[in-house]
Design a protein around this motif. Sequence first.
Motif, short mmCIF file in Angstrom:
data_model
loop_
_atom_site.label_atom_id
_atom_site.label_comp_id
_atom_site.label_asym_id
_atom_site.label_seq_id
_atom_site.Cartn_x
_atom_site.Cartn_y
_atom_site.Cartn_z
N GLU A 92 -7.45 4.66 6.74
CA GLU A 92 -7.98 5.34 5.56
C GLU A 92 -8.01 6.85 5.72
OE1 GLU A 92 -11.57 3.65 4.01
OE2 GLU A 92 -12.15 5.53 3.07
N ALA B 248 -10.83 11.85 2.15
CA ALA B 248 -11.00 10.57 1.45
C ALA B 248 -12.38 10.45 0.84
CB ALA B 248 -10.77 9.43 2.43
N ALA C 54 0.84 -1.21 0.00
CA ALA C 54 0.00 0.00 0.00
C ALA C 54 0.87 1.25 0.00
CB ALA C 54 -0.93 -0.01 1.21
N SER D 124 -2.19 5.60 -3.33
CA SER D 124 -3.65 5.44 -3.33
C SER D 124 -4.19 5.39 -4.76
CB SER D 124 -4.28 6.60 -2.58
OG SER D 124 -3.92 7.81 -3.21
N ARG D 125 -5.42 4.88 -4.88
CA ARG D 125 -6.09 4.88 -6.18
C ARG D 125 -6.41 6.32 -6.58
NH1 ARG D 125 -10.78 0.95 -4.45
NH2 ARG D 125 -10.29 2.00 -2.51
N GLN E 106 -4.00 8.02 5.63
CA GLN E 106 -4.13 8.10 4.17
C GLN E 106 -3.52 6.91 3.44
OE1 GLN E 106 -2.86 11.96 2.88
NE2 GLN E 106 -4.43 12.98 4.06
N LYS F 175 -9.18 8.70 -4.90
CA LYS F 175 -9.48 8.28 -3.53
C LYS F 175 -9.36 9.45 -2.56
CE LYS F 175 -10.15 5.68 0.03
NZ LYS F 175 -11.47 5.14 0.31
N TYR F 176 -8.32 10.28 -2.76
CA TYR F 176 -8.11 11.43 -1.86
C TYR F 176 -8.16 12.73 -2.65
CZ TYR F 176 -6.73 7.96 1.54
OH TYR F 176 -6.73 6.89 2.39
N ASP G 63 -4.44 3.79 1.39
CA ASP G 63 -5.59 3.27 0.64
C ASP G 63 -5.51 1.74 0.61
OD1 ASP G 63 -7.75 2.90 -0.97
OD2 ASP G 63 -6.81 3.68 -2.79
N ASP G 64 -6.31 1.10 1.44
CA ASP G 64 -6.31 -0.36 1.55
C ASP G 64 -7.76 -0.83 1.29
OD1 ASP G 64 -6.09 -3.00 2.26
OD2 ASP G 64 -5.68 -2.64 4.38
N PRO G 65 -8.12 -1.05 -0.01
CA PRO G 65 -9.53 -1.29 -0.35
C PRO G 65 -10.18 -2.43 0.43
CG PRO G 65 -8.21 -1.03 -2.33
CD PRO G 65 -7.26 -1.07 -1.19
#
Lengths: 59, 429
Positions: free
Chosen positions: B323, B206, B190, B195-196, B327, B199-200, B329-331
């Motif tokens: 999250e 977020a 991660a 992050s994707r 920050q 996402k942020y 991003d761990d879906p």
Amino acid sequence: MRVIGCLLLLSGFFVVVAAMVLMNSFQTRMGFVVAGGGVEVLGLGLLMNGYKATRKEQR
Amino acid sequence: MNPVLCLVCVMLIPLAAAGLALIHQGLGRSRSAAHAMLASLCAVAISAIVFVAIGFSWAGFVGGPIHSFAAGGVRWDWLGAAPLFGGGIHFDGSDAASLNKSLVLCLEMFAAGLAAMIPLSAGTDRWRLGPICLGSALLAGLGYPLFVHWVWGGGWLTQLGANFGISGFVDAGGAGVIQVIGGLMALAVAWITGSRRGKYADDGMAAAIPGHNIVLVLFGCLLALVGWIGLDSAVSVLFYGAGPQQVVGVVINGMLSASGGCLAAVAITRVRYRKPDASLSANGWVAGLVAGSAAGAMVSPVAAINTGLIAGALVTYMIEIFELKLQVDDPGGAISVHAGAGIWGLVAVGLFGHFADGTRGGHVLAQLIGVAALLGFMLPLLYGGNLLLNRFAPYRVDNDGDWQGMDIRELGAGAYPEFVVHADEFVPR
């Protein structure tokens, strides 16, 4: 920041190992193991902050 | 050791992998669903080959050849030295000792696949397939076997009792060996993949990117239960000498712990958000399984419920902290579910476990030393190894691929060709 974080994690681990070798009583061992864990938490915190700082720069 | 019982339990483990695969792909976006499932297959395949080829040699087995050194008047058994490719194990029934070794190899091979699948959840929607294979090889060939040897191969963590007069580190289902190792690798992935896109916001706020198929996620939870019960039972039989009676205890405790985790998550999300959150409740279920797997039958059913309840509660807050505050991003929430709940489970064994020998304090100390080894040694090792791999084969897909989805980008076709409209395709880039 991330390199220092990793070094702190390793340092914490070696504090824990050293406590087992160098200390004899349960209380002092437990104290040093907890202290080593504290150093690791500091290292983890630095790694997290390093990641956040990098993200800010990228934005 | 009852070999038939052990073999039946080992053969259930792939169901845990199937469950995790469904959970991961359900919690990701629909445009990366096929990629997520293929990545799971590739991770399991690569880790099986690499573990049998190299990993088992380093993981070793109790009484097998080892690498060790002397320091502080103590012999530190830190790495196995068994032959490569499972050499020395005969499958023709000519050698009675080989039966035990082959069961160990079989169990650890499946467990390596399980550990390699955990980081996929943290890298969903952006981790490329090639680097996934490389990362799985790193885990199955280096990080995982090392810790397997320390805990299940007669390494220094199990010898804490003999060498230092406290107690040996206990992990009766792989909470540390499989779950925390996989969870720490997920954290490294991660951090490296970032992050994707979307996402942020620029101010760090977020955005929610919900999973695309919660039904598959919940079905995956039920499937994982069966596999987890098999895994916990097999480890208890092979490494902790459990018989049929203890295996019944393992099964009951596993179920109770998962139930506690799920119900805690349902209750907490009901109170906080007015309605239960299905994906967080699924994460609570898996967190209960993870935390409970540290103890097997070494705790009472009441302690198993408490362990699960605390794990489920912990995970709902940890996922939010990772999250929103950190920050990350761990879906699929893999870091919180596998690393967080796994660490809690390991500590809980020391606190609630009933053991034939040693003091309560000695057991807690041994468990804390194991957790310190995971955080202080394995995390830098896995993070450093993944950073190195990222230099040669960049982990993250480019920005266009992020929007397009991993299915089209890497596989050339989507998982659901009839559903071609994504809401954010109407958002100007």
